[in-house]
Write a protein that holds these residues in place. Structure first.
Motif, PDB file in Angstrom:
ATOM      1  N   LYS A 211       0.839  -1.205   0.000  1.00  0.00           N
ATOM      2  CA  LYS A 211       0.000   0.000   0.000  1.00  0.00           C
ATOM      3  C   LYS A 211       0.873   1.254   0.000  1.00  0.00           C
ATOM      4  O   LYS A 211       0.616   2.218  -0.737  1.00  0.00           O
ATOM      5  CB  LYS A 211      -0.932   0.006   1.211  1.00  0.00           C
ATOM      6  CG  LYS A 211      -1.987   1.105   1.183  1.00  0.00           C
ATOM      7  CD  LYS A 211      -2.944   0.981   2.352  1.00  0.00           C
ATOM      8  CE  LYS A 211      -4.046   2.030   2.250  1.00  0.00           C
ATOM      9  NZ  LYS A 211      -3.535   3.409   2.167  1.00  0.00           N
ATOM     10  N   ASP A 212       1.915   1.240   0.807  1.00  0.00           N
ATOM     11  CA  ASP A 212       2.835   2.379   0.861  1.00  0.00           C
ATOM     12  C   ASP A 212       3.570   2.546  -0.462  1.00  0.00           C
ATOM     13  O   ASP A 212       3.823   3.674  -0.909  1.00  0.00           O
ATOM     14  CB  ASP A 212       3.830   2.165   2.004  1.00  0.00           C
ATOM     15  CG  ASP A 212       4.764   3.351   2.192  1.00  0.00           C
ATOM     16  OD1 ASP A 212       4.259   4.453   2.495  1.00  0.00           O
ATOM     17  OD2 ASP A 212       5.990   3.185   2.043  1.00  0.00           O
ATOM     18  N   LEU A 213       3.911   1.429  -1.114  1.00  0.00           N
ATOM     19  CA  LEU A 213       4.594   1.487  -2.404  1.00  0.00           C
ATOM     20  C   LEU A 213       3.740   2.217  -3.435  1.00  0.00           C
ATOM     21  O   LEU A 213       4.219   3.103  -4.152  1.00  0.00           O
ATOM     22  CB  LEU A 213       4.915   0.074  -2.884  1.00  0.00           C
ATOM     23  CG  LEU A 213       5.564  -0.058  -4.274  1.00  0.00           C
ATOM     24  CD1 LEU A 213       6.960   0.548  -4.271  1.00  0.00           C
ATOM     25  CD2 LEU A 213       5.625  -1.523  -4.698  1.00  0.00           C
TER      26      LEU A 213
ATOM     27  N   LEU B  21       5.216   5.095  -6.390  1.00  0.00           N
ATOM     28  CA  LEU B  21       4.956   4.894  -7.810  1.00  0.00           C
ATOM     29  C   LEU B  21       4.406   6.181  -8.421  1.00  0.00           C
ATOM     30  O   LEU B  21       3.568   6.854  -7.824  1.00  0.00           O
ATOM     31  CB  LEU B  21       3.973   3.735  -8.017  1.00  0.00           C
ATOM     32  CG  LEU B  21       4.514   2.365  -7.581  1.00  0.00           C
ATOM     33  CD1 LEU B  21       3.477   1.290  -7.817  1.00  0.00           C
ATOM     34  CD2 LEU B  21       5.799   2.017  -8.316  1.00  0.00           C
ATOM     35  N   ALA B  22       4.892   6.480  -9.605  1.00  0.00           N
ATOM     36  CA  ALA B  22       4.584   7.772 -10.221  1.00  0.00           C
ATOM     37  C   ALA B  22       3.255   7.736 -10.980  1.00  0.00           C
ATOM     38  O   ALA B  22       3.193   7.304 -12.117  1.00  0.00           O
ATOM     39  CB  ALA B  22       5.721   8.182 -11.164  1.00  0.00           C
ATOM     40  N   MET B  23       2.202   8.155 -10.321  1.00  0.00           N
ATOM     41  CA  MET B  23       0.923   8.386 -10.989  1.00  0.00           C
ATOM     42  C   MET B  23       0.198   9.444 -10.185  1.00  0.00           C
ATOM     43  O   MET B  23      -0.191   9.215  -9.040  1.00  0.00           O
ATOM     44  CB  MET B  23       0.079   7.117 -11.094  1.00  0.00           C
ATOM     45  CG  MET B  23      -1.273   7.356 -11.769  1.00  0.00           C
ATOM     46  SD  MET B  23      -2.252   5.851 -12.002  1.00  0.00           S
ATOM     47  CE  MET B  23      -1.399   5.103 -13.379  1.00  0.00           C
ATOM     48  N   GLY B  24       0.044  10.617 -10.755  1.00  0.00           N
ATOM     49  CA  GLY B  24      -0.512  11.743 -10.030  1.00  0.00           C
ATOM     50  C   GLY B  24      -1.999  11.617  -9.776  1.00  0.00           C
ATOM     51  O   GLY B  24      -2.687  10.724 -10.278  1.00  0.00           O
ATOM     52  N   ASP B  25      -2.495  12.576  -8.988  1.00  0.00           N
ATOM     53  CA  ASP B  25      -3.909  12.590  -8.633  1.00  0.00           C
ATOM     54  C   ASP B  25      -4.804  12.779  -9.851  1.00  0.00           C
ATOM     55  O   ASP B  25      -5.948  12.342  -9.860  1.00  0.00           O
ATOM     56  CB  ASP B  25      -4.167  13.719  -7.622  1.00  0.00           C
ATOM     57  CG  ASP B  25      -5.517  13.613  -6.965  1.00  0.00           C
ATOM     58  OD1 ASP B  25      -5.824  12.553  -6.402  1.00  0.00           O
ATOM     59  OD2 ASP B  25      -6.287  14.582  -7.029  1.00  0.00           O
TER      60      ASP B  25
ATOM     61  N   VAL C  57      -5.312  14.350  -1.809  1.00  0.00           N
ATOM     62  CA  VAL C  57      -4.792  13.584  -2.939  1.00  0.00           C
ATOM     63  C   VAL C  57      -5.260  12.142  -2.782  1.00  0.00           C
ATOM     64  O   VAL C  57      -5.125  11.538  -1.711  1.00  0.00           O
ATOM     65  CB  VAL C  57      -3.256  13.645  -2.992  1.00  0.00           C
ATOM     66  CG1 VAL C  57      -2.722  12.711  -4.065  1.00  0.00           C
ATOM     67  CG2 VAL C  57      -2.796  15.073  -3.248  1.00  0.00           C
ATOM     68  N   LEU C  58      -5.804  11.580  -3.828  1.00  0.00           N
ATOM     69  CA  LEU C  58      -6.332  10.228  -3.759  1.00  0.00           C
ATOM     70  C   LEU C  58      -5.193   9.230  -3.908  1.00  0.00           C
ATOM     71  O   LEU C  58      -4.435   9.280  -4.870  1.00  0.00           O
ATOM     72  CB  LEU C  58      -7.380  10.022  -4.851  1.00  0.00           C
ATOM     73  CG  LEU C  58      -8.259   8.779  -4.711  1.00  0.00           C
ATOM     74  CD1 LEU C  58      -9.682   9.089  -5.168  1.00  0.00           C
ATOM     75  CD2 LEU C  58      -7.701   7.632  -5.519  1.00  0.00           C
ATOM     76  N   PRO C  59      -5.033   8.292  -2.958  1.00  0.00           N
ATOM     77  CA  PRO C  59      -3.918   7.334  -3.017  1.00  0.00           C
ATOM     78  C   PRO C  59      -4.094   6.341  -4.163  1.00  0.00           C
ATOM     79  O   PRO C  59      -5.200   5.880  -4.438  1.00  0.00           O
ATOM     80  CB  PRO C  59      -3.985   6.627  -1.661  1.00  0.00           C
ATOM     81  CG  PRO C  59      -5.411   6.770  -1.232  1.00  0.00           C
ATOM     82  CD  PRO C  59      -5.883   8.087  -1.774  1.00  0.00           C
ATOM     83  N   LEU C  60      -2.988   6.001  -4.811  1.00  0.00           N
ATOM     84  CA  LEU C  60      -3.036   5.100  -5.964  1.00  0.00           C
ATOM     85  C   LEU C  60      -3.477   3.690  -5.566  1.00  0.00           C
ATOM     86  O   LEU C  60      -4.034   2.964  -6.389  1.00  0.00           O
ATOM     87  CB  LEU C  60      -1.675   5.051  -6.650  1.00  0.00           C
ATOM     88  CG  LEU C  60      -1.548   4.175  -7.900  1.00  0.00           C
ATOM     89  CD1 LEU C  60      -2.577   4.564  -8.954  1.00  0.00           C
ATOM     90  CD2 LEU C  60      -0.137   4.260  -8.464  1.00  0.00           C
TER      91      LEU C  60
ATOM     92  N   ILE D 127       3.048  -5.616 -11.125  1.00  0.00           N
ATOM     93  CA  ILE D 127       3.830  -5.038 -10.029  1.00  0.00           C
ATOM     94  C   ILE D 127       3.396  -5.557  -8.675  1.00  0.00           C
ATOM     95  O   ILE D 127       4.191  -5.645  -7.742  1.00  0.00           O
ATOM     96  CB  ILE D 127       3.734  -3.491 -10.059  1.00  0.00           C
ATOM     97  CG1 ILE D 127       4.756  -2.858  -9.103  1.00  0.00           C
ATOM     98  CG2 ILE D 127       2.332  -3.034  -9.709  1.00  0.00           C
ATOM     99  CD1 ILE D 127       6.184  -3.111  -9.484  1.00  0.00           C
ATOM    100  N   LEU D 128       2.124  -5.948  -8.546  1.00  0.00           N
ATOM    101  CA  LEU D 128       1.655  -6.404  -7.239  1.00  0.00           C
ATOM    102  C   LEU D 128       2.321  -7.716  -6.820  1.00  0.00           C
ATOM    103  O   LEU D 128       2.791  -7.850  -5.690  1.00  0.00           O
ATOM    104  CB  LEU D 128       0.135  -6.556  -7.255  1.00  0.00           C
ATOM    105  CG  LEU D 128      -0.610  -5.233  -7.067  1.00  0.00           C
ATOM    106  CD1 LEU D 128      -2.061  -5.357  -7.483  1.00  0.00           C
ATOM    107  CD2 LEU D 128      -0.516  -4.774  -5.614  1.00  0.00           C
ATOM    108  N   LEU D 129       2.382  -8.679  -7.720  1.00  0.00           N
ATOM    109  CA  LEU D 129       3.014  -9.952  -7.364  1.00  0.00           C
ATOM    110  C   LEU D 129       4.525  -9.802  -7.249  1.00  0.00           C
ATOM    111  O   LEU D 129       5.146 -10.335  -6.328  1.00  0.00           O
ATOM    112  CB  LEU D 129       2.655 -11.017  -8.405  1.00  0.00           C
ATOM    113  CG  LEU D 129       1.171 -11.373  -8.517  1.00  0.00           C
ATOM    114  CD1 LEU D 129       0.975 -12.519  -9.504  1.00  0.00           C
ATOM    115  CD2 LEU D 129       0.584 -11.750  -7.161  1.00  0.00           C
ATOM    116  N   GLN D 130       5.128  -9.073  -8.171  1.00  0.00           N
ATOM    117  CA  GLN D 130       6.575  -8.880  -8.112  1.00  0.00           C
ATOM    118  C   GLN D 130       6.961  -8.051  -6.892  1.00  0.00           C
ATOM    119  O   GLN D 130       7.936  -8.371  -6.189  1.00  0.00           O
ATOM    120  CB  GLN D 130       7.047  -8.195  -9.390  1.00  0.00           C
ATOM    121  CG  GLN D 130       6.837  -9.023 -10.648  1.00  0.00           C
ATOM    122  CD  GLN D 130       7.008  -8.198 -11.914  1.00  0.00           C
ATOM    123  OE1 GLN D 130       7.404  -7.033 -11.866  1.00  0.00           O
ATOM    124  NE2 GLN D 130       6.680  -8.784 -13.051  1.00  0.00           N
ATOM    125  N   GLY D 131       6.207  -6.982  -6.652  1.00  0.00           N
ATOM    126  CA  GLY D 131       6.508  -6.122  -5.508  1.00  0.00           C
ATOM    127  C   GLY D 131       6.377  -6.853  -4.191  1.00  0.00           C
ATOM    128  O   GLY D 131       7.165  -6.648  -3.266  1.00  0.00           O
TER     129      GLY D 131
END
Length: 290
Positions: free
Chosen positions: A92-94, A99-103, A150-153, A229-233
């Protein structure tokens, strides 16, 4: 595993709508995760808990443990798993902070998925684990909660996986834990990932419809990114020492769970091998014609 075809996607969506209309979906079980408002919390607490629960349901796909999320998917183990070492919090913190995706992207994605869920007949109360029925659509509640924040990704990612969960198994709307995805069997979780990484055209249309005009038609890239990214992360985050390493002291404490699972450093510190000290055969340079 059978692929999730367009016909399968549509039939499951129709099935879910029929269950909602018939009122056959049960309310949340009393032993699900505590709801925020029941604990004196806020709507935001409920939404954040929903995202965290989804991340935990994803983490145990990679590294099951003795926790309720692993038991629910049918693969419990006695060894410690990602829940014990904060794997859900790490993912969740990642998404929220690194990770670069703006609001400007996360907000339309979350609200668009919330609108699609509401259009299927999903009520916010059972889906987000609210204490009382708010009488508002999921997208309306999300817009209210994050109106000045800001809405979290992690939220649109969680919504995406839970949207897929309801199509894979409509009755996952109710039950233990705090999100439909976490209630799935491991096989159904893989079906959701297959639909996301595939992806099925109807899921693409939901994402594309949510994005600003210049970014439409890029939905497939986002879906493959989210699924991968979820499984790898999870694997990199849970199996590394990063959460236990103190940069000030240079000490790893407590001993990471992954070290025990892999039998790493069973007898204390490892000093290395002589062969890796210095240059090979004491060489200091390599001739150009070598």
């Amino acid at each position: 595993m059978d692929p999730v075809s367009r016909r399968t996607f549509l039939s499951r969506a129709s099935m879910f709508g029929a269950l909602v209309s018939a009122g056959t979906l049960l309310p949340l079980a009393p032993w699900s995760l505590p709801r925020a408002s029941a604990q004196g919390g806020t709507l935001m607490d409920s939404v954040e808990a929903f995202s965290l629960d989804t991340m935990r349901g994803i983490c145990v796909m990679v590294m099951p443990g003795p926790d309720p999320w692993s038991r629910q998917q049918g693969t419990p183990r006695t060894d410690p798993g990602p829940v014990e070492v904060g794997g859900g919090e790490f993912m969740k913190d990642l998404f929220d902070n690194y990770l670069a995706m703006g609001d400007q992207l996360a907000r339309p994605l979350a609200l668009g998925l919330g609108e699609a869920l509401s259009d299927l007949g999903v009520r916010a109360e059972p889906f987000l684990g609210l204490e009382e029925e708010e009488g508002r659509r999921i997208d309306e509640i999300l817009g209210y909660v994050y109106s000045d924040r800001v809405l979290p990704l992690s939220l649109p990612v969680a919504l995406l996986f839970n949207f897929g969960a309801l199509l894979a198994a409509p009755t996952s709307i109710a039950g233990p834990l705090g999100s439909p995805f976490s209630r799935l069997s491991l096989t159904d979780k893989f079906r959701v990932l297959e639909a996301i990484e595939g992806p099925v055209p109807e899921l693409l249309s939901v994402i594309d419809r949510s994005l600003p005009v210049p970014l439409r038609a890029s939905a497939s890239g986002f879906l493959r990114f989210a699924g991968g990214i979820l499984l790898q992360g999870t694997a990199f985050g849970v199996y590394s020492e990063m959460n236990a390493y103190d940069p000030a002291t240079g000490v790893v404490e407590p001993r990471p769970v992954s070290w025990d699972l892999t039998h790493y450093r069973p007898d204390g510190l490892v000093d290395g091998h002589d062969e890796f000290i210095g240059y090979f055969q004491d060489r200091t340079e390599v001739p150009a014609d070598a």
